[in-house]
Design a protein around this motif. Structure first.
Motif, PDB file in Angstrom:
ATOM      1  N   GLN A  47      -2.287 -42.489 -19.644  1.00 24.20           N
ATOM      2  CA  GLN A  47      -1.759 -43.848 -19.558  1.00 24.20           C
ATOM      3  C   GLN A  47      -0.427 -43.973 -20.300  1.00 24.20           C
ATOM      4  OE1 GLN A  47      -4.853 -46.659 -20.719  1.00 24.20           O
ATOM      5  NE2 GLN A  47      -6.413 -45.393 -19.742  1.00 24.20           N
ATOM      6  N   LYS A  72      -2.328 -43.102 -24.534  1.00 21.81           N
ATOM      7  CA  LYS A  72      -1.298 -44.087 -24.240  1.00 21.81           C
ATOM      8  C   LYS A  72       0.023 -43.793 -24.936  1.00 21.81           C
ATOM      9  CE  LYS A  72      -4.597 -47.864 -23.491  1.00 21.81           C
ATOM     10  NZ  LYS A  72      -5.016 -49.224 -23.909  1.00 21.81           N
ATOM     11  N   SER A 101       3.294 -44.671 -20.938  1.00 17.57           N
ATOM     12  CA  SER A 101       4.331 -45.510 -20.335  1.00 17.57           C
ATOM     13  C   SER A 101       5.707 -45.181 -20.892  1.00 17.57           C
ATOM     14  CB  SER A 101       4.014 -46.995 -20.568  1.00 17.57           C
ATOM     15  OG  SER A 101       3.922 -47.280 -21.952  1.00 17.57           O
ATOM     16  N   LYS A 102       5.752 -44.444 -22.009  1.00 15.84           N
ATOM     17  CA  LYS A 102       7.029 -44.031 -22.584  1.00 15.84           C
ATOM     18  C   LYS A 102       6.829 -42.758 -23.399  1.00 15.84           C
ATOM     19  CE  LYS A 102       6.632 -46.714 -26.858  1.00 15.84           C
ATOM     20  NZ  LYS A 102       7.299 -47.696 -27.750  1.00 15.84           N
ATOM     21  N   ASN A 127       1.275 -40.551 -14.623  1.00  9.90           N
ATOM     22  CA  ASN A 127       1.274 -41.470 -15.755  1.00  9.90           C
ATOM     23  C   ASN A 127       2.022 -42.733 -15.336  1.00  9.90           C
ATOM     24  OD1 ASN A 127       0.060 -40.395 -18.460  1.00  9.90           O
ATOM     25  ND2 ASN A 127       1.001 -38.607 -17.500  1.00  9.90           N
ATOM     26  N   GLN A 128       2.553 -43.470 -16.291  1.00 12.00           N
ATOM     27  CA  GLN A 128       3.271 -44.708 -15.994  1.00 12.00           C
ATOM     28  C   GLN A 128       4.663 -44.705 -16.622  1.00 12.00           C
ATOM     29  OE1 GLN A 128       0.664 -48.020 -17.092  1.00 12.00           O
ATOM     30  NE2 GLN A 128      -1.115 -46.785 -16.546  1.00 12.00           N
ATOM     31  N   LEU A 129       5.251 -43.527 -16.720  1.00 10.50           N
ATOM     32  CA  LEU A 129       6.562 -43.386 -17.345  1.00 10.50           C
ATOM     33  C   LEU A 129       7.639 -44.042 -16.484  1.00 10.50           C
ATOM     34  CD1 LEU A 129       6.244 -39.655 -18.436  1.00 10.50           C
ATOM     35  CD2 LEU A 129       6.024 -41.677 -19.889  1.00 10.50           C
ATOM     36  N   THR A 130       8.567 -44.734 -17.146  1.00 10.30           N
ATOM     37  CA  THR A 130       9.639 -45.425 -16.422  1.00 10.30           C
ATOM     38  C   THR A 130      11.011 -44.844 -16.719  1.00 10.30           C
ATOM     39  OG1 THR A 130       9.846 -47.053 -18.210  1.00 10.30           O
ATOM     40  CG2 THR A 130       8.340 -47.591 -16.410  1.00 10.30           C
ATOM     41  N   ASN A 186       4.948 -41.027 -11.207  1.00  7.07           N
ATOM     42  CA  ASN A 186       5.146 -41.934 -12.319  1.00  7.07           C
ATOM     43  C   ASN A 186       5.894 -43.157 -11.785  1.00  7.07           C
ATOM     44  OD1 ASN A 186       4.429 -40.960 -15.295  1.00  7.07           O
ATOM     45  ND2 ASN A 186       4.895 -39.144 -14.080  1.00  7.07           N
ATOM     46  N   LYS A 187       6.604 -43.859 -12.659  1.00  9.90           N
ATOM     47  CA  LYS A 187       7.393 -45.021 -12.241  1.00  9.90           C
ATOM     48  C   LYS A 187       8.827 -44.883 -12.731  1.00  9.90           C
ATOM     49  CE  LYS A 187       3.321 -48.056 -12.407  1.00  9.90           C
ATOM     50  NZ  LYS A 187       2.723 -49.269 -13.019  1.00  9.90           N
TER      51      LYS A 187
END
Length: 339
Positions: free
Chosen positions: A220, A198, A222-223, A243-246, A267-268
């Motif tokens: 997972q 994460k 996110s940053k 992944n969930q990178l913004t 990703n995002k």
């Protein structure tokens, strides 16, 4: 050499090779072997390669390799072995390649490799490994390739002593936290894809000064923390897809001056900071397929097909051989969203 693969052998009895001291290579792969006598290999004093892969072996006698001290290659892949006893390999002091993939091993016990200091490659992928005792690899200073992928590992294994390790495969496990506070200065490739990571704190990879390829896909994240990839001045390929990178911020890529390709597919990501390309001057490939990709330059109030906007936002990239095709992928993604 003697190759007996693709037969219907179910066992290897005692004394079969008593007068075969000249044999250097022996293959039993792809049979139906279930049982091997403890004295099956007596007489094979010059054997260097033994392939027992693709059988139905569940266990091996403790002293089965006592008569084969010159063996450098051993394959036990794709069997049904559940346990590697600590003394199983003690007589194989010349062993350099060990393949035990595709079995049912759940624990790697301390001491299993204590007499195998010449090992250069170990393949233990596709087992059921959930526990690796602390000093399992501590005597393997010559090891170059370690394959532990596709297991059930939750805790990052101790890699103390692996000073010559070049490739480490840990993908498809259950690792949540990366622990790399040991000297792995010769590591060139690291795969941590499909885990449960994460976060990447600053300096996580700072001991991997020669790393060239890093895979972190399907985690997972996110940053990316500032300094997440610092000291990776040799890094050329980075996979952060799925992944969930913004956000894409250059501060995570401090000293990544050799980075040529980044995969950020699926990703995002909605924002690419303006300073990003300043940190990666050699970047030539950036995959942003399947992201939001709505930078401040790209919004409904402006004409996103205007070439000048691309040049403003990606001017640094264009001057450093940026793959223009990927820009069209980016624009296409935005157009779909605005529609």
């Amino acid at each position: 050499s003697l190759f007996l693969e693709n037969n219907r052998l179910s066992s290897i009895p005692e004394g079969v090779f008593v007068n075969c001291s000249v044999l250097s290579s022996l293959g039993f792969n792809q049979n139906k072997i279930i049982e091997i006598s403890e004295n099956a290999f007596i007489g094979l004093s010059n054997l260097q390669r033994l392939d027992l892969g693709d059988n139905s072996i569940k266990s091996l006698p403790q002293n089965i390799f006592e008569s084969t001290p010159k063996m450098s290659f051993l394959s036990l892949g794709n069997n049904e072995i559940e346990d590697l006893q600590p003394d199983l390999l003690k007589h194989l002091t010349s062993l350099s390649m060990l393949f035990v993939y595709g079995n049912r091993i759940s624990i790697l016990q301390e001491g299993i490799f204590k007499n195998n200091r010449e090992l250069k490659e170990i393949a233990l992928f596709k087992n059921q490994i959930i526990e690796i005792e602390v000093e399992v690899f501590s005597d393997l200073s010559q090891l170059e390739v370690l394959e532990l992928d596709n297991n059930l590992i939750e805790v990052f294994p101790s890699l103390e002593g692996l000073v010559n390790l070049k490739k480490l495969f840990l993908q498809i496990n259950k690792i949540q936290k990366i622990s790399l506070n040991v000297d792995l200065g010769n590591l060139e490739e690291l795969d941590l894809g499909r885990n449960s990571i994460k976060d990447i704190p600053a300096g996580t990879f700072s001991y991997l000064t020669k790393l060239r390829k890093l895979s972190l896909y399907s985690n997972q994240l996110s940053k990316l923390s500032a300094g997440a990839f610092q000291r990776l001045s040799y890094l050329q390929e980075l996979d952060l897809s799925k992944n969930q990178l913004t956000n894409l911020n250059g501060n995570a890529f401090l000293t990544c001056t050799a980075l040529e390709g980044i995969n950020l597919r699926n990703n995002k990501i909605g924002t690419i900071e303006k300073n990003f390309f300043d940190y990666v001057p050699e970047l030539s490939s950036l995959n942003l397929e399947g992201n939001v990709c709505v930078d401040q330059k790209f919004n409904a109030a402006e004409d996103i097909s205007d070439d000048s906007l691309l040049k403003d936002c990606f001017s640094s990239a264009i001057t450093t051989k940026f793959n223009i095709f990927l820009l069209f992928v980016l624009v296409s993604s935005v157009i779909k969203i605005l529609k």
